[in-house]
Design an enzyme around this catalytic site. Structure first.
Site, short mmCIF file in Angstrom:
data_model
loop_
_atom_site.label_atom_id
_atom_site.label_comp_id
_atom_site.label_asym_id
_atom_site.label_seq_id
_atom_site.Cartn_x
_atom_site.Cartn_y
_atom_site.Cartn_z
N SER A 190 30.03 67.75 5.67
CA SER A 190 29.03 68.70 5.21
C SER A 190 27.65 68.50 5.81
CB SER A 190 28.94 68.65 3.69
OG SER A 190 28.65 67.34 3.25
N HIS A 218 34.37 72.61 2.70
CA HIS A 218 33.51 73.35 3.63
C HIS A 218 34.32 74.07 4.70
CE1 HIS A 218 29.40 72.36 2.39
NE2 HIS A 218 29.86 71.18 2.06
N LYS A 249 32.27 77.42 -2.93
CA LYS A 249 31.60 77.61 -1.65
C LYS A 249 32.07 78.95 -1.05
CE LYS A 249 30.17 72.92 -0.89
NZ LYS A 249 30.86 71.80 -1.56
C1 LIG Z 1 30.84 70.72 -2.50
C2 LIG Z 1 31.87 69.70 -2.28
C3 LIG Z 1 32.59 69.17 -3.34
C4 LIG Z 1 32.29 69.53 -4.77
O1 LIG Z 1 32.81 70.77 -5.11
P1 LIG Z 1 32.51 71.33 -6.57
O2 LIG Z 1 33.63 72.27 -6.81
O3 LIG Z 1 31.18 71.97 -6.51
O4 LIG Z 1 32.55 70.15 -7.50
C5 LIG Z 1 33.60 68.28 -3.06
N1 LIG Z 1 33.86 67.89 -1.81
C6 LIG Z 1 33.18 68.36 -0.75
C7 LIG Z 1 33.51 67.91 0.62
C8 LIG Z 1 32.15 69.27 -0.95
O5 LIG Z 1 31.45 69.71 0.07
#
Ligand SMILES: *Cc1c(COP(=O)(O)O)cnc(C)c1O
Length: 415
Positions: A190, A218, A249
């Protein structure tokens, strides 16, 4: 002990320390739905300013899509607001099972179980499928939620240098005696926007009889030819034992996550994963929204194709303007500034120019690697990207960093 003056002072001092170090996180208040154009109150109390958002995880531009909102309304009407239960007591509706089946089909896996978030999926999965006789071997740059999940598990933990396949192979050899070996990585990382080399990793796992877990938060919905994720990009669909991902996301941006993969491993999560057993089920309104997201992208690549074109335009524009970027081909495009204060000043000036993008610095990224992390969206039209590019160039000129190398920027501003 009561919360006395001494206790209060201790916390006030700690918070002041965070401020003095320049690490205090200040929220900006958005008064509109999440989209390419947002209305922001910043600083607190200021009148609203309309700006272009170029730092959301809204990769497919679906966060406020009218059809998703409509489906969520319908889900609210037909299945109610809350389930008031965890999954295994009375928290599973037909639509929860329907969504699990759609995700399984989309990702090309065997089965899927929903979690309240991907953070929860990662917190639960390792302890559910491994024991103290097993080993977890993770990339050194994995997401914080994977690190927390690893901490909660009783299996042995080891790491390999970021994306270093030789080092991973050494670690697989070192742990040859363990009962089970699980290799762990992010699909797209990320902070840098680079991808795990899943083709090479799967080959290594086959050679050393190891399993592999990929967090594709991502990636899901837009990486790979039809948006299935990094496993599609690297031609290893069906070969990833566990995929964890988020609906927070690209896939609508509300909340929720899942563990998807080998059916026995998914079943182990249903039986043993603590966030599944002890945290509330996904709200029906969100399940209905994600089902619509799946409808929109299952057999239609228009949005991920537009995102790819937007990303190419954005990367090319910034490169030609003379910014130092992190190499890559994902919609995460970090503009490197190296110095923490410069990243904050740059972000504030961008805001004045009508562009919302946040500066990241240590400890979110390594020391001396401060940056503005930009994220492209299919919700951006060309006029958004052109205006944002103009703003970046104007601010870049002000700080005289255009056409400068990393070394030159660090010499001038420090890191
Ligand atoms: C955003 C993210 C998470 C967390 O996801 P949520 O559903 O918001 O808890 C987990 N792993 C990665 C790689 C992320 O980028």
């Amino acid at each position: 002990m009561a919360y006395n003056d001494k206790t209060r002072q201790m916390y006030l001092d700690t918070l002041q320390g965070i401020r003095d170090a320049g690490l205090f996180k200040q929220e900006r208040f958005i008064h509109s739905p999440q989209a390419a154009d947002i209305e922001v109150e910043f600083p607190a109390g200021a009148s609203l300013k309309k700006v272009i958002n170029i730092c959301a995880n809204n990769y497919l531009g679906l966060s406020s899509h009218p059809e998703v909102i409509k489906a969520a309304h319908e889900g609210l009407d037909s299945r109610g607001y809350g389930m008031s239960s965890v999954r295994f007591i009375c928290g599973c509706q037909d639509i929860h099972k329907e969504l699990e089946a759609r995700i399984t089909e989309f990702l090309g896996t065997e089965d899927t179980v929903l979690f309240p978030s991907c953070m929860d999926a990662n917190a639960g999965v390792f302890e559910a499928i491994l024991t103290k006789d097993d080993v977890m071997i993770s990339d050194r740059l994995v997401h914080a939620s994977l690190i927390d999940g690893i901490r909660l598990a009783s299996a042995i933990h080891d790491t390999y240098k970021h994306n270093d396949m030789e080092h991973l192979e050494q670690k697989l050899q070192l742990h040859a005696d363990k009962r089970l070996k699980l290799v762990i990585c992010d699909g797209v990382f990320s902070m840098d926007g680079d991808t795990a080399k899943l083709d090479e990793m799967v080959a290594l796992c086959e050679k050393y009889n190891a399993m592999i877990l990929v967090d594709d938060s991502h990636s899901s919905g837009f990486i790979g030819k039809t948006g299935r994720g990094t496993h599609e990009k690297y031609g290893v669909v069906g070969k990833i034992d566990v995929i964890t991902t988020t609906f927070g996301k690209g896939l609508g941006g509300a909340s929720g996550g899942c563990v998807s993969g080998r059916s026995e491993l998914v079943e182990m999560c249903r039986q043993k994963a603590r966030p599944y057993l002890f945290s509330n089920t996904m709200a029906p309104v969100i399940v209905a929204g994600v089902l619509k997201v799946m409808d929109l992208i299952m057999h239609n690549t228009e949005r991920r194709d537009k995102l790819e074109r937007n990303t190419d335009f954005w990367r090319k524009g910034l490169t030609e303007a003379g910014f130092v970027l992190k190499e890559g081909d994902t919609p995460i495009v970090p503009v490197m500034l190296f110095n923490a204060k410069l990243s904050q000043d740059f972000s504030r000036d961008l805001f004045d120019e009508g562009v919302y993008a946040i500066g990241f610095f240590f400890p979110v990224v390594p020391q001396g690697q401060a940056r503005i992390r930009t994220q492209v969206s299919a919700g951006h039209e060309m006029h958004h990207l052109e205006k944002a590019l103009d703003a970046f160039i104007k601010v870049g000129k002000k700080y005289e960093i255009l056409g400068k190398t990393k070394q030159e920027i660090i010499e001038r501003y420090g890191n």
